[in-house]
Design a protein around this motif. Structure first.
Motif, PDB file in Angstrom:
ATOM      1  N   GLY A 194       1.177  -6.527   7.039  1.00  0.00           N
ATOM      2  CA  GLY A 194       2.114  -6.304   8.123  1.00  0.00           C
ATOM      3  C   GLY A 194       2.366  -4.817   8.336  1.00  0.00           C
ATOM      4  O   GLY A 194       1.955  -3.973   7.534  1.00  0.00           O
ATOM      5  N   TYR A 195       3.058  -4.511   9.411  1.00  0.00           N
ATOM      6  CA  TYR A 195       3.411  -3.138   9.753  1.00  0.00           C
ATOM      7  C   TYR A 195       4.331  -2.551   8.692  1.00  0.00           C
ATOM      8  O   TYR A 195       5.319  -3.171   8.297  1.00  0.00           O
ATOM      9  CB  TYR A 195       4.101  -3.144  11.115  1.00  0.00           C
TER      10      TYR A 195
ATOM     11  N   TRP B 130      -0.733   0.366   9.740  1.00  0.00           N
ATOM     12  CA  TRP B 130      -0.995  -0.924  10.381  1.00  0.00           C
ATOM     13  C   TRP B 130      -2.409  -0.921  10.914  1.00  0.00           C
ATOM     14  O   TRP B 130      -2.874   0.085  11.468  1.00  0.00           O
ATOM     15  CB  TRP B 130      -0.011  -1.123  11.517  1.00  0.00           C
TER      16      TRP B 130
ATOM     17  N   ARG C 202       0.329  -3.911   2.216  1.00  0.00           N
ATOM     18  CA  ARG C 202       0.766  -5.023   3.051  1.00  0.00           C
ATOM     19  C   ARG C 202      -0.143  -5.163   4.271  1.00  0.00           C
ATOM     20  O   ARG C 202      -0.668  -4.182   4.772  1.00  0.00           O
ATOM     21  CB  ARG C 202       2.193  -4.788   3.522  1.00  0.00           C
TER      22      ARG C 202
ATOM     23  N   ASN D  84      12.954  -1.017   7.530  1.00  0.00           N
ATOM     24  CA  ASN D  84      13.136  -1.949   8.646  1.00  0.00           C
ATOM     25  C   ASN D  84      11.792  -2.560   9.023  1.00  0.00           C
ATOM     26  O   ASN D  84      11.695  -3.754   9.260  1.00  0.00           O
ATOM     27  CB  ASN D  84      13.772  -1.248   9.838  1.00  0.00           C
ATOM     28  N   ASP D  85      10.757  -1.710   9.122  1.00  0.00           N
ATOM     29  CA  ASP D  85       9.370  -2.162   9.272  1.00  0.00           C
ATOM     30  C   ASP D  85       9.138  -3.089  10.461  1.00  0.00           C
ATOM     31  O   ASP D  85       8.413  -4.075  10.356  1.00  0.00           O
ATOM     32  CB  ASP D  85       8.886  -2.830   7.984  1.00  0.00           C
ATOM     33  N   ILE D  86       9.727  -2.760  11.601  1.00  0.00           N
ATOM     34  CA  ILE D  86       9.524  -3.564  12.814  1.00  0.00           C
ATOM     35  C   ILE D  86       8.507  -2.843  13.693  1.00  0.00           C
ATOM     36  O   ILE D  86       8.767  -1.748  14.186  1.00  0.00           O
ATOM     37  CB  ILE D  86      10.851  -3.776  13.567  1.00  0.00           C
ATOM     38  N   SER D  87       7.362  -3.456  13.864  1.00  0.00           N
ATOM     39  CA  SER D  87       6.343  -2.846  14.720  1.00  0.00           C
ATOM     40  C   SER D  87       6.875  -2.750  16.142  1.00  0.00           C
ATOM     41  O   SER D  87       7.581  -3.639  16.614  1.00  0.00           O
ATOM     42  CB  SER D  87       5.041  -3.646  14.672  1.00  0.00           C
TER      43      SER D  87
ATOM     44  N   GLY E  59       7.947  -6.452  16.516  1.00  0.00           N
ATOM     45  CA  GLY E  59       7.944  -7.318  15.343  1.00  0.00           C
ATOM     46  C   GLY E  59       6.688  -8.143  15.169  1.00  0.00           C
ATOM     47  O   GLY E  59       6.599  -8.937  14.236  1.00  0.00           O
TER      48      GLY E  59
ATOM     49  N   ASP F  88       4.938  -8.447  11.600  1.00  0.00           N
ATOM     50  CA  ASP F  88       5.721  -8.872  10.437  1.00  0.00           C
ATOM     51  C   ASP F  88       4.796  -9.307   9.299  1.00  0.00           C
ATOM     52  O   ASP F  88       3.600  -9.527   9.498  1.00  0.00           O
ATOM     53  CB  ASP F  88       6.709  -9.974  10.811  1.00  0.00           C
ATOM     54  N   ASP F  89       5.340  -9.400   8.103  1.00  0.00           N
ATOM     55  CA  ASP F  89       4.518  -9.714   6.925  1.00  0.00           C
ATOM     56  C   ASP F  89       3.883 -11.097   6.972  1.00  0.00           C
ATOM     57  O   ASP F  89       2.868 -11.335   6.331  1.00  0.00           O
ATOM     58  CB  ASP F  89       5.336  -9.569   5.639  1.00  0.00           C
ATOM     59  N   GLU F  90       4.460 -12.033   7.733  1.00  0.00           N
ATOM     60  CA  GLU F  90       3.889 -13.378   7.835  1.00  0.00           C
ATOM     61  C   GLU F  90       2.787 -13.441   8.888  1.00  0.00           C
ATOM     62  O   GLU F  90       2.094 -14.440   8.996  1.00  0.00           O
ATOM     63  CB  GLU F  90       4.984 -14.408   8.157  1.00  0.00           C
TER      64      GLU F  90
END
Length: 186
Positions: free
Chosen positions: A129-130, A90, A127, A54-57, A105, A108-110
């Protein structure tokens, strides 16, 4: 080189359930300030949103940092990873002092959720992102330490550096540190 005097370090994240050491014990003991989250209760199991896949900070808010704060750094670290060096999930720095929260979020990767001027480093996942919590199956519970460091300046660290380099710089440059932690197990 003199070693900074250690103050009474009483972390809440030391618990017999977790195999790793206190990663902050050998570092300069800094004053603290308030760190809260709408998505994370200190010492509780992480929600599915913060897990790998899911990877949502998590949403983070802080207040009470020293008046001379110019920037903040936000990190997430797993000291229980079976690596000998933990696992960085992160690492973001040079967040302007007027920013005192990050929405869920933001990692995110962006990197569009980060404020202008912030620099994100590649974590151990590769990565910027988180990268959500994902301890190896059967390894037991792992802690995920979310830290916000107040810095009385900007950090001149190349964006290709590792989070360990950021941590080294924060040890000598940060004026305060706030911690919030959760845990996960597979």
């Amino acid at each position: 080189m003199s070693v900074p005097e250690q103050k009474n370090h009483q972390p809440t994240y030391i618990d017999d359930r977790f195999p790793g050491p206190d990663p902050y014990a050998p570092l300069t003991d800094l004053p603290t300030f308030a760190l809260t989250s709408d998505d994370l209760t200190d010492g509780s199991r992480l929600s599915p949103a913060q897990l790998g896949g899911n990877d949502i900070s998590p949403q983070l808010s802080w207040s009470g940092a020293p008046e001379d704060t110019v920037t903040y750094a936000v990190t997430c670290y797993d000291p229980d990873a079976p690596t000998g060096s933990g696992y960085w999930h992160w690492a973001v720095f040079n967040i302007p002092a007027e920013v005192t929260s990050l929405p869920a979020g933001a990692g995110d990767d962006e990197l569009v959720g980060l404020p202008e001027g912030a620099v994100a480093l590649r974590g151990d996942s590769g990565r910027r992102g988180y990268y959500g919590a994902k301890p190896p199956a059967g390894h037991g519970p792992h802690r995920y330490l979310y830290a916000v460091h107040a810095v009385p300046g900007t950090l001149d660290i190349p964006d290709r550096s590792t989070p360990a380099i950021l941590g080294f710089n924060l040890n000598f440059r940060a004026s305060a540190r706030a911690l919030l932690w959760g845990w996960a197990e597979n």
